[in-house]
Design a protein around this motif. Structure first.
Motif, PDB file in Angstrom:
ATOM      1  N   CYS A  12      36.989  61.204  -2.697  1.00  0.00           N
ATOM      2  CA  CYS A  12      35.833  61.798  -3.351  1.00  0.00           C
ATOM      3  C   CYS A  12      35.189  62.795  -2.397  1.00  0.00           C
ATOM      4  O   CYS A  12      34.853  62.460  -1.264  1.00  0.00           O
ATOM      5  CB  CYS A  12      34.829  60.711  -3.741  1.00  0.00           C
ATOM      6  N   MET A  13      34.984  64.021  -2.862  1.00  0.00           N
ATOM      7  CA  MET A  13      34.398  65.063  -2.040  1.00  0.00           C
ATOM      8  C   MET A  13      32.889  64.911  -1.917  1.00  0.00           C
ATOM      9  O   MET A  13      32.272  65.568  -1.087  1.00  0.00           O
ATOM     10  CB  MET A  13      34.767  66.433  -2.598  1.00  0.00           C
ATOM     11  N   ALA A  14      32.292  64.056  -2.721  1.00  0.00           N
ATOM     12  CA  ALA A  14      30.850  63.825  -2.628  1.00  0.00           C
ATOM     13  C   ALA A  14      30.512  62.739  -1.615  1.00  0.00           C
ATOM     14  O   ALA A  14      29.563  62.867  -0.851  1.00  0.00           O
ATOM     15  CB  ALA A  14      30.283  63.450  -3.995  1.00  0.00           C
ATOM     16  N   CYS A  15      31.322  61.665  -1.572  1.00  0.00           N
ATOM     17  CA  CYS A  15      30.979  60.544  -0.687  1.00  0.00           C
ATOM     18  C   CYS A  15      32.086  60.176   0.299  1.00  0.00           C
ATOM     19  O   CYS A  15      31.875  59.378   1.202  1.00  0.00           O
ATOM     20  CB  CYS A  15      30.594  59.310  -1.511  1.00  0.00           C
ATOM     21  N   GLY A  16      33.290  60.743   0.148  1.00  0.00           N
ATOM     22  CA  GLY A  16      34.389  60.468   1.065  1.00  0.00           C
ATOM     23  C   GLY A  16      35.153  59.190   0.768  1.00  0.00           C
ATOM     24  O   GLY A  16      36.071  58.835   1.492  1.00  0.00           O
ATOM     25  N   THR A  38      26.402  64.810 -10.612  1.00  0.00           N
ATOM     26  CA  THR A  38      27.263  65.924 -10.206  1.00  0.00           C
ATOM     27  C   THR A  38      27.961  66.580 -11.392  1.00  0.00           C
ATOM     28  O   THR A  38      28.475  67.686 -11.266  1.00  0.00           O
ATOM     29  CB  THR A  38      28.328  65.485  -9.181  1.00  0.00           C
ATOM     30  N   LEU A  39      27.982  65.918 -12.536  1.00  0.00           N
ATOM     31  CA  LEU A  39      28.650  66.490 -13.704  1.00  0.00           C
ATOM     32  C   LEU A  39      27.919  67.704 -14.254  1.00  0.00           C
ATOM     33  O   LEU A  39      28.514  68.533 -14.924  1.00  0.00           O
ATOM     34  CB  LEU A  39      28.797  65.420 -14.793  1.00  0.00           C
ATOM     35  N   SER A  40      26.633  67.816 -13.956  1.00  0.00           N
ATOM     36  CA  SER A  40      25.852  68.931 -14.492  1.00  0.00           C
ATOM     37  C   SER A  40      25.423  69.930 -13.414  1.00  0.00           C
ATOM     38  O   SER A  40      24.483  70.688 -13.620  1.00  0.00           O
ATOM     39  CB  SER A  40      24.619  68.388 -15.217  1.00  0.00           C
ATOM     40  N   LEU A  41      26.124  69.951 -12.282  1.00  0.00           N
ATOM     41  CA  LEU A  41      25.784  70.886 -11.215  1.00  0.00           C
ATOM     42  C   LEU A  41      26.053  72.330 -11.651  1.00  0.00           C
ATOM     43  O   LEU A  41      26.981  72.599 -12.407  1.00  0.00           O
ATOM     44  CB  LEU A  41      26.614  70.602  -9.962  1.00  0.00           C
ATOM     45  N   HIS A  42      25.247  73.224 -11.140  1.00  0.00           N
ATOM     46  CA  HIS A  42      25.458  74.652 -11.378  1.00  0.00           C
ATOM     47  C   HIS A  42      26.625  75.134 -10.522  1.00  0.00           C
ATOM     48  O   HIS A  42      26.990  74.507  -9.526  1.00  0.00           O
ATOM     49  CB  HIS A  42      24.194  75.436 -11.021  1.00  0.00           C
ATOM     50  N   ALA A  43      27.193  76.259 -10.895  1.00  0.00           N
ATOM     51  CA  ALA A  43      28.362  76.816 -10.190  1.00  0.00           C
ATOM     52  C   ALA A  43      28.081  77.013  -8.702  1.00  0.00           C
ATOM     53  O   ALA A  43      28.940  76.736  -7.860  1.00  0.00           O
ATOM     54  CB  ALA A  43      28.786  78.131 -10.831  1.00  0.00           C
ATOM     55  N   GLY A  44      26.890  77.477  -8.359  1.00  0.00           N
ATOM     56  CA  GLY A  44      26.555  77.691  -6.948  1.00  0.00           C
ATOM     57  C   GLY A  44      26.539  76.395  -6.156  1.00  0.00           C
ATOM     58  O   GLY A  44      26.982  76.351  -5.008  1.00  0.00           O
ATOM     59  N   ASP A  45      26.035  75.320  -6.769  1.00  0.00           N
ATOM     60  CA  ASP A  45      26.015  74.021  -6.102  1.00  0.00           C
ATOM     61  C   ASP A  45      27.430  73.491  -5.903  1.00  0.00           C
ATOM     62  O   ASP A  45      27.758  72.942  -4.851  1.00  0.00           O
ATOM     63  CB  ASP A  45      25.193  73.012  -6.913  1.00  0.00           C
ATOM     64  N   LYS A  46      28.273  73.667  -6.919  1.00  0.00           N
ATOM     65  CA  LYS A  46      29.671  73.233  -6.797  1.00  0.00           C
ATOM     66  C   LYS A  46      30.379  74.010  -5.692  1.00  0.00           C
ATOM     67  O   LYS A  46      31.138  73.435  -4.904  1.00  0.00           O
ATOM     68  CB  LYS A  46      30.407  73.430  -8.118  1.00  0.00           C
ATOM     69  N   ARG A  47      30.113  75.310  -5.623  1.00  0.00           N
ATOM     70  CA  ARG A  47      30.727  76.151  -4.587  1.00  0.00           C
ATOM     71  C   ARG A  47      30.291  75.684  -3.203  1.00  0.00           C
ATOM     72  O   ARG A  47      31.100  75.624  -2.274  1.00  0.00           O
ATOM     73  CB  ARG A  47      30.369  77.616  -4.825  1.00  0.00           C
ATOM     74  N   THR A  48      29.015  75.332  -3.046  1.00  0.00           N
ATOM     75  CA  THR A  48      28.510  74.852  -1.760  1.00  0.00           C
ATOM     76  C   THR A  48      29.211  73.565  -1.352  1.00  0.00           C
ATOM     77  O   THR A  48      29.586  73.406  -0.187  1.00  0.00           O
ATOM     78  CB  THR A  48      26.986  74.632  -1.834  1.00  0.00           C
ATOM     79  N   GLU A  51      32.759  74.471  -0.222  1.00  0.00           N
ATOM     80  CA  GLU A  51      32.763  75.137   1.084  1.00  0.00           C
ATOM     81  C   GLU A  51      32.485  74.138   2.206  1.00  0.00           C
ATOM     82  O   GLU A  51      33.123  74.189   3.258  1.00  0.00           O
ATOM     83  CB  GLU A  51      31.737  76.265   1.090  1.00  0.00           C
ATOM     84  N   THR A  52      31.545  73.242   1.978  1.00  0.00           N
ATOM     85  CA  THR A  52      31.225  72.221   2.978  1.00  0.00           C
ATOM     86  C   THR A  52      32.417  71.306   3.211  1.00  0.00           C
ATOM     87  O   THR A  52      32.764  70.986   4.354  1.00  0.00           O
ATOM     88  CB  THR A  52      29.997  71.401   2.535  1.00  0.00           C
ATOM     89  N   TRP A  53      33.069  70.901   2.126  1.00  0.00           N
ATOM     90  CA  TRP A  53      34.246  70.036   2.236  1.00  0.00           C
ATOM     91  C   TRP A  53      35.358  70.745   3.004  1.00  0.00           C
ATOM     92  O   TRP A  53      35.971  70.166   3.906  1.00  0.00           O
ATOM     93  CB  TRP A  53      34.732  69.629   0.847  1.00  0.00           C
ATOM     94  N   ASP A  54      35.614  71.991   2.647  1.00  0.00           N
ATOM     95  CA  ASP A  54      36.667  72.753   3.333  1.00  0.00           C
ATOM     96  C   ASP A  54      36.385  72.868   4.827  1.00  0.00           C
ATOM     97  O   ASP A  54      37.310  72.768   5.645  1.00  0.00           O
ATOM     98  CB  ASP A  54      36.816  74.147   2.722  1.00  0.00           C
ATOM     99  N   GLU A  55      35.134  73.069   5.206  1.00  0.00           N
ATOM    100  CA  GLU A  55      34.785  73.175   6.623  1.00  0.00           C
ATOM    101  C   GLU A  55      35.011  71.840   7.333  1.00  0.00           C
ATOM    102  O   GLU A  55      35.522  71.806   8.452  1.00  0.00           O
ATOM    103  CB  GLU A  55      33.335  73.635   6.794  1.00  0.00           C
ATOM    104  N   GLN A  56      34.669  70.737   6.679  1.00  0.00           N
ATOM    105  CA  GLN A  56      34.897  69.417   7.283  1.00  0.00           C
ATOM    106  C   GLN A  56      36.385  69.159   7.489  1.00  0.00           C
ATOM    107  O   GLN A  56      36.795  68.651   8.528  1.00  0.00           O
ATOM    108  CB  GLN A  56      34.292  68.318   6.410  1.00  0.00           C
ATOM    109  N   VAL A  57      37.190  69.530   6.497  1.00  0.00           N
ATOM    110  CA  VAL A  57      38.639  69.357   6.615  1.00  0.00           C
ATOM    111  C   VAL A  57      39.176  70.227   7.751  1.00  0.00           C
ATOM    112  O   VAL A  57      39.978  69.770   8.564  1.00  0.00           O
ATOM    113  CB  VAL A  57      39.345  69.692   5.277  1.00  0.00           C
ATOM    114  N   SER A  58      38.701  71.456   7.863  1.00  0.00           N
ATOM    115  CA  SER A  58      39.135  72.353   8.939  1.00  0.00           C
ATOM    116  C   SER A  58      38.767  71.790  10.306  1.00  0.00           C
ATOM    117  O   SER A  58      39.565  71.851  11.245  1.00  0.00           O
ATOM    118  CB  SER A  58      38.512  73.739   8.771  1.00  0.00           C
ATOM    119  N   GLN A  59      37.573  71.242  10.429  1.00  0.00           N
ATOM    120  CA  GLN A  59      37.147  70.654  11.702  1.00  0.00           C
ATOM    121  C   GLN A  59      38.045  69.478  12.081  1.00  0.00           C
ATOM    122  O   GLN A  59      38.445  69.344  13.241  1.00  0.00           O
ATOM    123  CB  GLN A  59      35.692  70.198  11.626  1.00  0.00           C
ATOM    124  N   ARG A  60      38.377  68.623  11.106  1.00  0.00           N
ATOM    125  CA  ARG A  60      39.272  67.490  11.396  1.00  0.00           C
ATOM    126  C   ARG A  60      40.637  67.976  11.825  1.00  0.00           C
ATOM    127  O   ARG A  60      41.228  67.454  12.774  1.00  0.00           O
ATOM    128  CB  ARG A  60      39.387  66.577  10.174  1.00  0.00           C
TER     129      ARG A  60
END
Length: 84
Positions: A12-16, A38-48, A51-60
């Motif tokens: 899960c990308m929200a809680c891991g 999370t089902l009703s998040l706006h596109a900008g929130d989903k994008r954030t 992006e945060t998840w991708d950065e965490q994966v890159s750091q690992r």
């Protein structure tokens, strides 16, 4: 959800939390139970979140690559150089 190739499970990308079900029903059940907002998040929130998840994966990945280099097991490219 993202896929964790090491454990061969969804994560899960929200809680891991690792998801032991690969079915759409299992994914929906987790989201409905743990993250219904999370089902009703706006596109900008989903994008954030993405992006945060991708950065965490890159750091690992950078961390594990540096650990491999320190212990002499760095992955190499086809020319024999270390992969960044």
């Amino acid at each position: 959800m993202d896929y964790d190739p090491l454990n061969q499970l969804l994560v899960c990308m929200a809680c891991g939390e690792l998801q032991y079900s690969h079915s759409l029903e299992g994914v929906r059940a987790h989201i409905d139970e743990a993250h219904p907002d999370t089902l009703s998040l706006h596109a900008g929130d989903k994008r954030t979140i993405l992006e945060t998840w991708d950065e965490q994966v890159s750091q690992r990945e950078r961390f594990f690559t540096s650990q491999l280099r320190q212990h002499g097991g760095a992955p190499t490219d086809t020319n024999g150089g270390a992969v960044d």
